[in-house]
Design a protein around this motif. Structure first.
Motif, mmCIF file in Angstrom:
data_model
loop_
_atom_site.group_PDB
_atom_site.id
_atom_site.type_symbol
_atom_site.label_atom_id
_atom_site.label_comp_id
_atom_site.label_asym_id
_atom_site.label_seq_id
_atom_site.Cartn_x
_atom_site.Cartn_y
_atom_site.Cartn_z
ATOM 1 N N ARG A 244 10.276 9.709 -0.267
ATOM 2 C CA ARG A 244 10.616 9.954 1.064
ATOM 3 C C ARG A 244 9.611 9.901 2.103
ATOM 4 N NH1 ARG A 244 15.627 13.852 4.713
ATOM 5 N NH2 ARG A 244 13.421 14.789 4.741
ATOM 6 N N PRO A 245 9.474 8.892 2.893
ATOM 7 C CA PRO A 245 8.467 9.309 4.045
ATOM 8 C C PRO A 245 9.161 9.957 5.541
ATOM 9 C CG PRO A 245 9.742 6.711 4.399
ATOM 10 C CD PRO A 245 10.018 7.843 3.297
ATOM 11 N N ASN A 246 8.095 10.330 6.050
ATOM 12 C CA ASN A 246 8.832 11.111 6.950
ATOM 13 C C ASN A 246 7.689 10.875 8.274
ATOM 14 O OD1 ASN A 246 10.791 13.982 6.001
ATOM 15 N ND2 ASN A 246 9.396 13.551 3.784
ATOM 16 N N LEU A 247 9.028 10.737 9.352
ATOM 17 C CA LEU A 247 8.549 10.193 10.395
ATOM 18 C C LEU A 247 7.267 10.650 10.310
ATOM 19 C CD1 LEU A 247 8.003 7.633 12.410
ATOM 20 C CD2 LEU A 247 10.007 8.676 13.712
ATOM 21 N N HIS A 248 6.497 10.759 11.358
ATOM 22 C CA HIS A 248 5.565 11.827 12.259
ATOM 23 C C HIS A 248 4.376 10.912 14.353
ATOM 24 C CE1 HIS A 248 2.341 14.606 12.611
ATOM 25 N NE2 HIS A 248 1.139 14.077 12.654
ATOM 26 N N ALA B 36 10.216 2.678 4.116
ATOM 27 C CA ALA B 36 10.992 3.729 3.454
ATOM 28 C C ALA B 36 11.947 3.059 1.733
ATOM 29 C CB ALA B 36 12.470 3.957 4.601
ATOM 30 N N ASP B 37 12.023 2.233 2.357
ATOM 31 C CA ASP B 37 12.821 0.842 1.158
ATOM 32 C C ASP B 37 11.861 0.875 -0.118
ATOM 33 O OD1 ASP B 37 15.105 1.147 2.136
ATOM 34 O OD2 ASP B 37 15.556 -0.478 2.357
ATOM 35 N N THR B 38 11.119 1.375 -0.428
ATOM 36 C CA THR B 38 9.815 1.347 -1.390
ATOM 37 C C THR B 38 9.623 2.476 -1.783
ATOM 38 O OG1 THR B 38 8.530 -1.126 0.197
ATOM 39 C CG2 THR B 38 7.054 0.142 -1.950
ATOM 40 N N MET B 39 9.149 3.446 -0.761
ATOM 41 C CA MET B 39 8.659 4.550 -1.041
ATOM 42 C C MET B 39 9.890 4.949 -1.670
ATOM 43 S SD MET B 39 6.741 6.067 2.024
ATOM 44 C CE MET B 39 4.866 6.000 1.778
ATOM 45 N N LEU B 40 10.781 4.766 -1.026
ATOM 46 C CA LEU B 40 12.239 5.481 -1.967
ATOM 47 C C LEU B 40 12.318 5.476 -3.685
ATOM 48 C CD1 LEU B 40 14.657 6.029 0.839
ATOM 49 C CD2 LEU B 40 13.903 8.000 -0.358
ATOM 50 N N ALA B 41 12.463 3.508 -3.631
ATOM 51 C CA ALA B 41 12.188 3.470 -5.534
ATOM 52 C C ALA B 41 11.172 4.337 -6.289
ATOM 53 C CB ALA B 41 11.793 1.338 -4.624
ATOM 54 N N SER C 145 0.929 -1.236 -0.277
ATOM 55 C CA SER C 145 -0.065 -0.162 0.332
ATOM 56 C C SER C 145 1.025 1.300 0.355
ATOM 57 C CB SER C 145 -1.175 -0.341 1.045
ATOM 58 O OG SER C 145 -0.791 1.699 0.941
ATOM 59 N N ALA C 146 1.998 1.486 0.700
ATOM 60 C CA ALA C 146 3.017 2.079 0.726
ATOM 61 C C ALA C 146 3.258 2.814 -0.409
ATOM 62 C CB ALA C 146 4.124 2.068 1.795
ATOM 63 N N GLY C 147 4.233 1.668 -1.652
ATOM 64 C CA GLY C 147 4.602 1.375 -3.047
ATOM 65 C C GLY C 147 3.774 2.414 -3.603
ATOM 66 N N ALA C 148 1.869 2.056 -3.769
ATOM 67 C CA ALA C 148 0.723 2.666 -4.453
ATOM 68 C C ALA C 148 0.832 4.671 -3.997
ATOM 69 C CB ALA C 148 0.193 1.392 -4.296
ATOM 70 N N VAL C 149 0.966 4.113 -2.424
ATOM 71 C CA VAL C 149 0.804 6.007 -2.371
ATOM 72 C C VAL C 149 1.513 6.344 -2.525
ATOM 73 C CG1 VAL C 149 0.931 7.167 -0.197
ATOM 74 C CG2 VAL C 149 -1.010 5.023 -0.843
ATOM 75 N N ALA C 150 2.823 5.987 -2.571
ATOM 76 C CA ALA C 150 4.060 6.905 -3.659
ATOM 77 C C ALA C 150 4.202 7.368 -4.447
ATOM 78 C CB ALA C 150 5.501 6.126 -3.020
ATOM 79 N N VAL D 226 8.781 -2.234 14.651
ATOM 80 C CA VAL D 226 7.995 -0.830 13.630
ATOM 81 C C VAL D 226 8.964 -0.684 13.088
ATOM 82 C CG1 VAL D 226 7.189 1.552 14.370
ATOM 83 C CG2 VAL D 226 6.262 -0.461 15.428
ATOM 84 N N THR D 227 10.230 -0.313 13.875
ATOM 85 C CA THR D 227 11.068 0.587 13.431
ATOM 86 C C THR D 227 12.051 -0.017 11.535
ATOM 87 O OG1 THR D 227 12.020 1.934 14.840
ATOM 88 C CG2 THR D 227 13.866 1.197 13.529
ATOM 89 N N ALA D 228 11.702 -1.570 12.044
ATOM 90 C CA ALA D 228 12.075 -2.598 10.838
ATOM 91 C C ALA D 228 10.866 -2.524 9.828
ATOM 92 C CB ALA D 228 12.058 -4.106 11.349
ATOM 93 N N LEU D 229 9.346 -1.992 10.026
ATOM 94 C CA LEU D 229 8.675 -2.139 9.535
ATOM 95 C C LEU D 229 8.901 -0.871 8.926
ATOM 96 C CD1 LEU D 229 6.120 -2.743 7.495
ATOM 97 C CD2 LEU D 229 4.516 -2.348 9.833
ATOM 98 N N ILE D 230 9.184 0.489 8.969
ATOM 99 C CA ILE D 230 8.825 1.600 9.103
ATOM 100 C C ILE D 230 10.246 2.054 7.828
ATOM 101 C CG2 ILE D 230 10.028 3.881 9.300
ATOM 102 C CD1 ILE D 230 7.841 3.795 11.838
ATOM 103 N N GLY D 231 11.582 1.308 7.892
ATOM 104 C CA GLY D 231 12.726 1.103 6.817
ATOM 105 C C GLY D 231 12.609 0.296 5.992
ATOM 106 N N ARG D 232 11.303 -0.939 5.650
ATOM 107 C CA ARG D 232 11.042 -1.370 4.136
ATOM 108 C C ARG D 232 9.895 -0.381 4.167
ATOM 109 N NH1 ARG D 232 7.893 -6.683 5.772
ATOM 110 N NH2 ARG D 232 7.763 -6.752 2.594
#
Length: 295
Positions: A150-154, A141-146, A87-92, A133-139
């Motif tokens: 870039r995601p930004n922690l909120h 982030a990599d998907t969005m950066l592709a 889902s993150a990739g689609a939104v990115a 959570v950090t590990a998931l956010i890392g995944r």
């Protein structure tokens, strides 16, 4: 600096929550935002719209787009991680199509969640959960950066990344190149953070800020009385910028002198009853206070 609005005051519900169905039809809402004095709005493509249709309507009312927001609906260990990353990739991809390179990233908050019942207390703190959570956010982030975004922690009250300590743990675990920082002045203050120092410490990682005012006296009373999230909101926590108890100008002053990102107004529940007038008052205060900012 650029000024924008996330028009959530139109979504405030009678139970101290947000209900998107309360907002006017999308084109009407965008027109109201423009009329209220904002020239930019948070990007959010309606579920049943194409990116092209959304961009056409936004352009038609004379608005530009500011970065949107992605909700991570997993704690990193519930089995939903793969679906969330997809889902993150689609939104990115949508953001990239809109010409945006930054997006907010926060965890989900539901009415039945423990930290909604016990807000701003770091309830049930668990370092192993933060690690997951950090590990998931890392995944994510990599998907969005592709996709070029870039995601930004909120950090957000009511979620598993709520306190300053939790926010710092995630930011310190992932480099600037993978994860930026999206501070929310109101949520950080409610959670007990020294917001100005938090912003100053990670200033170079901040591309935009959610500018939110609140009554700290209500937050304190709610914490002392053991109120839940919704009760605290209904007691008058949120207000338009400049009407509350935060030194917003002082907090924003901790950003770099050459900061050219977004100041995005959010009023989760308007103190001014009429939502349009709430937006007008917000725009007026923002332009008066940050007079060198564009919108």
């Amino acid at each position: 600096m650029r000024i924008a609005l996330n028009p959530i005051q139109w979504m405030a519900s009678d139970d101290g929550w947000l209900d998107p169905s309360r907002a006017p039809e999308r084109e009407q809402l965008l027109s109201l935002i423009k009329q209220a004095g904002f020239d930019s709005v948070m990007a959010e493509v309606p579920a049943d719209w194409t990116v092209e249709r959304y961009r056409s309507v936004v352009d038609g009312v004379g608005l530009t787009l500011a970065p949107g927001y992605f909700v991570c609906r997993s704690d990193g260990r519930d089995g939903n991680e793969d679906a969330v990353v997809a889902s993150a990739g689609a939104v990115a991809r949508q953001h990239a199509e809109l010409g945006l390179t930054q997006i907010g990233l926060g965890l989900a908050m539901g009415k039945d969640m423990p930290r909604v019942a016990h807000p701003a207390r770091a309830y049930d703190v668990d370092p192993t959960r933060v690690e997951a959570v950090t590990a998931l956010i890392g995944r994510i982030a990599d998907t969005m950066l592709a996709e070029g975004v870039r995601p930004n922690l909120h950090p957000h009250v009511g979620t598993w990344i709520e306190s300053e300590d939790e926010g710092r743990a995630v930011l310190d675990a992932l480099p600037d190149s993978r994860l930026g920082f999206l501070p929310d002045t109101g949520h950080l203050a409610w959670a007990g953070s020294d917001v100005g120092k938090f912003v100053a410490d990670y200033a170079e990682r901040i591309p935009f800020v959610h500018v939110k005012d609140c009554r700290l006296s209500v937050a304190t009373r709610g914490r002392e009385q053991g109120w839940g999230y919704q009760q605290t909101v209904l007691d008058g926590l949120w207000v338009e910028p400049g009407r509350g108890e935060l030194d917003l100008a002082g907090i924003i002053g901790n950003l770099p002198g050459d900061f050219d990102g977004w100041l995005m107004v959010e009023v989760d529940r308007p103190d001014i009853a009429d939502c349009y007038e709430s937006a007008v008052a917000s725009a007026r205060w923002m332009h008066t206070t940050f007079g060198n900012a564009s919108s």
